[in-house]
Enzyme design. Structure first.
Site, short mmCIF file in Angstrom:
data_model
loop_
_atom_site.label_atom_id
_atom_site.label_comp_id
_atom_site.label_asym_id
_atom_site.label_seq_id
_atom_site.Cartn_x
_atom_site.Cartn_y
_atom_site.Cartn_z
N ASN A 69 -5.25 20.81 -6.24
CA ASN A 69 -5.55 19.56 -6.95
C ASN A 69 -7.06 19.51 -7.16
OD1 ASN A 69 -5.95 16.95 -7.80
ND2 ASN A 69 -5.39 15.99 -5.85
N LYS A 77 -8.77 17.47 -8.84
CA LYS A 77 -9.27 16.10 -9.02
C LYS A 77 -10.21 16.02 -10.24
CE LYS A 77 -8.79 15.54 -4.11
NZ LYS A 77 -9.00 14.71 -2.95
N HIS A 94 -0.60 10.13 -5.91
CA HIS A 94 -1.67 10.53 -4.98
C HIS A 94 -2.31 9.27 -4.40
CE1 HIS A 94 -5.33 12.25 -3.38
NE2 HIS A 94 -4.75 13.43 -3.45
N GLU A 146 -5.24 8.52 -3.88
CA GLU A 146 -6.43 8.06 -4.60
C GLU A 146 -6.04 7.18 -5.79
OE1 GLU A 146 -8.34 11.84 -5.16
OE2 GLU A 146 -8.80 11.93 -3.03
N GLU A 203 0.62 13.71 2.78
CA GLU A 203 -0.84 13.70 2.85
C GLU A 203 -1.34 12.46 3.57
OE1 GLU A 203 -2.65 16.34 -0.42
OE2 GLU A 203 -2.44 14.34 -1.22
N GLY A 233 -9.95 15.04 2.38
CA GLY A 233 -11.38 15.16 2.11
C GLY A 233 -12.28 14.78 3.27
N SER A 277 -7.43 18.32 3.97
CA SER A 277 -8.45 19.17 4.60
C SER A 277 -7.92 20.55 5.00
CB SER A 277 -9.07 18.46 5.81
OG SER A 277 -9.72 17.28 5.38
C1 PEP Z 1 -5.82 16.08 -1.90
O1 PEP Z 1 -6.60 15.28 -2.41
O2 PEP Z 1 -4.66 16.18 -2.33
C2 PEP Z 1 -6.28 16.89 -0.78
C3 PEP Z 1 -5.40 17.46 -0.03
O3 PEP Z 1 -7.65 16.98 -0.62
P1 PEP Z 1 -8.47 17.86 0.47
O4 PEP Z 1 -7.75 19.18 0.59
O5 PEP Z 1 -9.82 18.01 -0.11
O6 PEP Z 1 -8.43 17.12 1.75
#
Ligand code: PEP
Length: 262
Positions: free
Chosen positions: A9, A11, A95, A97, A176, A182, A222
């Site tokens: 992803n 983003k 997601h 976000e 998630e 992040g 992460s």
């Molecule tokens: C995400 O935003 O779907 C995600 C998993 O981000 P990160 O791997 O940067 O934590």
């Protein structure tokens, strides 16, 4: 045995030029190794067509990070799932976000999941809790009844409401935990596996056990090249959704390699 899947992803990152360089590099690296893992990248929408063309005839699929349900209409600024269906394989839906800013809710997510399935796209349905509470309770002992009805499971129930049983195997669910996205503080593989196991129970309630077992449930939050193997070692985890680490080709390919069954 179902194939595991690793999805990037991106983003709101990359210029057009950087996006092309990144997929060219992924393509090059993918040619050297034979991996038994499904691979996908979800760049920003404007780069979709160009990247899809570059990745045509490779094993790497392209997706988008969101799209609207329905076909065409008076929705200024929106892009429908129907419009991108010919050019994409995946659509990330719900997601955190987007949920946290009110851009998505249970209802819109459910409509997007159904629209993706109708248009033969793989929905990557994101679910996860916003606070650490769940994990804090967990370490004290067995999950409580309250936890069982916690938001994570409700999110999935709502997302798949009305989805036909035969379509359950086509789902990709990404667990998630928001606090792990992040932050550099991933959930432990055991914790992720336990939630994934219980998310599968939600799918089992919505379809036959065999069909529910065919759907892939991923962990995201992460994940890096250094910790990917610890998730891949657990059979419950069918792959990962990767944010930051998907912006570096070699890092992303190392994560893919960790999940390859070869
Ligand atoms: C995400 O935003 O779907 C995600 C998993 O981000 P990160 O791997 O940067 O934590």
């Amino acid at each position: 045995m179902k194939q595991r899947i690793v999805i990037g992803n991106w983003k709101m990152n990359t210029t057009a030029e950087e996006a092309v360089l990144l997929v060219e590099e992924l393509k090059k690296q993918a040619e050297y190794v034979e991996l038994d893992v499904e691979l996908g990248v979800c760049p920003p929408m404007p780069w979709l067509l160009a990247l899809n063309e570059i990745l045509d005839e490779t094993e790497i699929g392209v997706g988008v990070q969101d799209a609207e349900p329905g076909d065409f209409g008076a929705q200024t600024g929106s892009v429908s799932i129907k419009m991108i269906a010919e050019h994409a394989e995946y659509v990330i839906i719900g997601h955190s976000e987007r949920r946290s800013t009110g851009q998505d809710n249970d209802e819109s997510i459910n409509a997007k999941v159904k629209s993706a399935l109708e248009n033969s796209l793989t929905p990557v349905v994101c679910v996860g809790e916003f606070t650490h509470l769940y994990e804090k309770k967990r370490v004290r002992g067995r999950p409580t009844k309250l936890e069982e009805i916690s938001n994570i499971f409700k999110q999935l129930q709502q997302a798949i409401k009305g989805v036909a049983e035969k379509d359950i195997p086509k789902l990709v669910v990404a667990y998630e935990p928001v606090w792990a996205i992040g932050t550099g503080k991933p959930a432990s593989p055991e914790y992720a596996a336990e939630i994934i196991d219980r998310l599968r129970t939600v799918l089992k309630r919505a379809s036959k056990r065999k069909l529910a077992n065919e759907a892939r449930i991923l962990y995201g939050g992460s994940v890096t090249a250094s910790n990917a193997k610890s998730y891949a070692e657990l059979e419950e985890i069918d792959g990962v959704l990767v944010g930051g680490a998907s912006l570096k080709a070699s890092e992303f390919m190392k994560i893919a390699a960790a999940f390859s069954r070869q």
